[in-house]
Design a protein around this motif. Structure first.
Motif, short mmCIF file in Angstrom:
data_model
loop_
_atom_site.label_atom_id
_atom_site.label_comp_id
_atom_site.label_asym_id
_atom_site.label_seq_id
_atom_site.Cartn_x
_atom_site.Cartn_y
_atom_site.Cartn_z
N VAL A 55 0.84 -1.20 0.00
CA VAL A 55 0.00 0.00 0.00
C VAL A 55 0.87 1.25 0.00
CG1 VAL A 55 -1.87 1.23 1.15
CG2 VAL A 55 -1.80 -1.27 1.22
N ARG A 56 1.97 1.21 0.76
CA ARG A 56 2.89 2.34 0.73
C ARG A 56 3.39 2.59 -0.68
NH1 ARG A 56 7.18 2.11 5.78
NH2 ARG A 56 5.71 2.69 7.45
N ALA A 57 3.76 1.53 -1.37
CA ALA A 57 4.25 1.68 -2.75
C ALA A 57 3.18 2.33 -3.62
CB ALA A 57 4.66 0.32 -3.30
N ALA A 58 1.93 1.91 -3.45
CA ALA A 58 0.84 2.49 -4.23
C ALA A 58 0.65 3.97 -3.90
CB ALA A 58 -0.45 1.72 -3.97
N LEU A 59 0.81 4.33 -2.63
CA LEU A 59 0.67 5.73 -2.24
C LEU A 59 1.80 6.59 -2.82
CD1 LEU A 59 -0.38 5.10 1.46
CD2 LEU A 59 -1.81 6.23 -0.27
N PHE A 60 3.02 6.07 -2.81
CA PHE A 60 4.13 6.80 -3.42
C PHE A 60 3.90 6.97 -4.92
CE2 PHE A 60 6.88 5.58 0.32
CZ PHE A 60 7.17 6.88 0.70
N LEU A 61 3.43 5.93 -5.57
CA LEU A 61 3.14 6.03 -7.01
C LEU A 61 2.04 7.06 -7.27
CD1 LEU A 61 3.28 2.27 -8.11
CD2 LEU A 61 4.86 4.10 -8.77
N ALA A 62 1.08 7.13 -6.36
CA ALA A 62 0.00 8.11 -6.52
C ALA A 62 0.55 9.53 -6.41
CB ALA A 62 -1.09 7.86 -5.49
N LEU A 63 1.50 9.75 -5.50
CA LEU A 63 2.11 11.07 -5.40
C LEU A 63 2.91 11.41 -6.65
CD1 LEU A 63 3.19 11.13 -1.65
CD2 LEU A 63 1.69 12.79 -2.77
N VAL A 64 3.61 10.43 -7.18
CA VAL A 64 4.34 10.65 -8.44
C VAL A 64 3.36 10.97 -9.56
CG1 VAL A 64 5.79 9.55 -10.19
CG2 VAL A 64 6.31 9.23 -7.75
N ALA A 65 2.22 10.27 -9.58
CA ALA A 65 1.21 10.52 -10.60
C ALA A 65 0.67 11.95 -10.51
CB ALA A 65 0.07 9.52 -10.47
N GLN A 66 0.61 12.49 -9.29
CA GLN A 66 0.19 13.88 -9.14
C GLN A 66 1.15 14.81 -9.87
OE1 GLN A 66 -2.41 15.44 -7.60
NE2 GLN A 66 -3.44 13.62 -6.81
N GLY A 67 2.44 14.51 -9.77
CA GLY A 67 3.45 15.26 -10.51
C GLY A 67 3.49 16.75 -10.21
N SER A 68 3.09 17.13 -9.02
CA SER A 68 2.96 18.54 -8.68
C SER A 68 4.04 18.98 -7.70
CB SER A 68 1.58 18.80 -8.06
OG SER A 68 1.46 18.07 -6.85
N LEU A 69 4.21 20.29 -7.57
CA LEU A 69 5.11 20.83 -6.56
C LEU A 69 4.60 20.50 -5.16
CD1 LEU A 69 6.00 24.32 -8.06
CD2 LEU A 69 7.33 22.20 -8.17
N ALA A 70 3.28 20.44 -5.01
CA ALA A 70 2.71 20.06 -3.71
C ALA A 70 3.09 18.63 -3.35
CB ALA A 70 1.19 20.23 -3.73
N ALA A 71 3.10 17.74 -4.33
CA ALA A 71 3.51 16.36 -4.09
C ALA A 71 4.97 16.30 -3.64
CB ALA A 71 3.30 15.51 -5.34
N VAL A 72 5.80 17.11 -4.27
CA VAL A 72 7.22 17.16 -3.90
C VAL A 72 7.38 17.67 -2.47
CG1 VAL A 72 9.37 18.41 -4.36
CG2 VAL A 72 8.14 17.30 -6.24
N GLU A 73 6.59 18.65 -2.08
CA GLU A 73 6.67 19.17 -0.71
C GLU A 73 6.27 18.09 0.30
OE1 GLU A 73 7.90 21.86 0.44
OE2 GLU A 73 8.25 22.92 -1.45
N VAL A 74 5.24 17.31 -0.04
CA VAL A 74 4.82 16.21 0.83
C VAL A 74 5.95 15.19 0.96
CG1 VAL A 74 3.26 14.22 1.01
CG2 VAL A 74 2.35 16.48 0.45
#
Length: 200
Positions: A55-74
């Motif tokens: 599930v962690r891997a899926a959550l990290f992939l979801a943040l990458v899919a966001q591809g946003s500066l906000a995702a990078v800050e998270v």
């Protein structure tokens, strides 16, 4: 064949199957959130409390899919976590977003916490940034923490980058009592000897 009593309740699924079903549901939720604009904070919160590696891997992939500066800050914030698996996952996810991750790199490299500087160095080694070797040389020239210094040397060696002679000598003197740094410098010396034209 044994008789089944009328009205008998069906047996519950084994605990491991129930846990897998729950994890599958959370993975699907993570995938869906990856497509929802503005879900970076929710994904980050879930990562902080999630214990299942898939599930962690899926959550990290979801943040990458966001591809946003906000995702990078998270992801940069997750680097402060105590859990090494979370920190490593954040570094890998940041490396998958090189253009966006470059916006937090300087902050990580200048962080007063040596651990955060180490993560910044590891990230720098993964990003295809022009002239990054010069940045790493400058950091090595002023770094006082032996663990950060060792990480810098490992990244530079991994990139096949020889050290300038003056930098090698200054680093060897500054960390003359640290056996691991001296070991890495001996490896660097062999690389420098093989690349005499790149020394200065």
């Amino acid at each position: 064949m044994g008789l089944v009593r009328a009205g008998a309740l069906p047996q519950a699924a084994p605990p491991e199957l129930a846990a897998e079903d729950a994890a599958l549901s959370r993975r699907r939720e993570a995938h869906a959130l990856g497509q929802v604009p503005g879900a970076e904070g929710d994904l980050g919160h879930r990562l902080q409390i999630e214990t299942d590696p898939s599930v962690r891997a899926a959550l990290f992939l979801a943040l990458v899919a966001q591809g946003s500066l906000a995702a990078v800050e998270v992801l940069a914030e997750i680097l402060h976590a105590e859990d090494a698996g979370l920190r490593n996952g954040a570094i890998d996810a940041l490396a998958a977003l090189p253009e966006q991750a470059a916006t937090v790199l300087d902050r990580l490299l200048a962080d007063p916490d040596p651990g955060m500087r180490m993560f910044g160095v590891l990230l720098a080694g993964d990003l295809p940034l022009p002239g990054i070797e010069l940045t790493l040389f400058a950091l090595l020239n002023g770094e006082q923490d032996p663990n950060v210094c060792a990480t810098l040397l490992e990244v530079l060696l991994g990139r096949g980058q020889p050290l300038p002679a003056t930098l090698h000598a200054a680093t060897a003197h500054r960390f003359r009592t640290d056996p691991f740094v001296q070991f890495l410098l001996s490896d660097a010396q062999m690389l420098e000897s093989a690349s005499p034209g790149e020394r200065s």
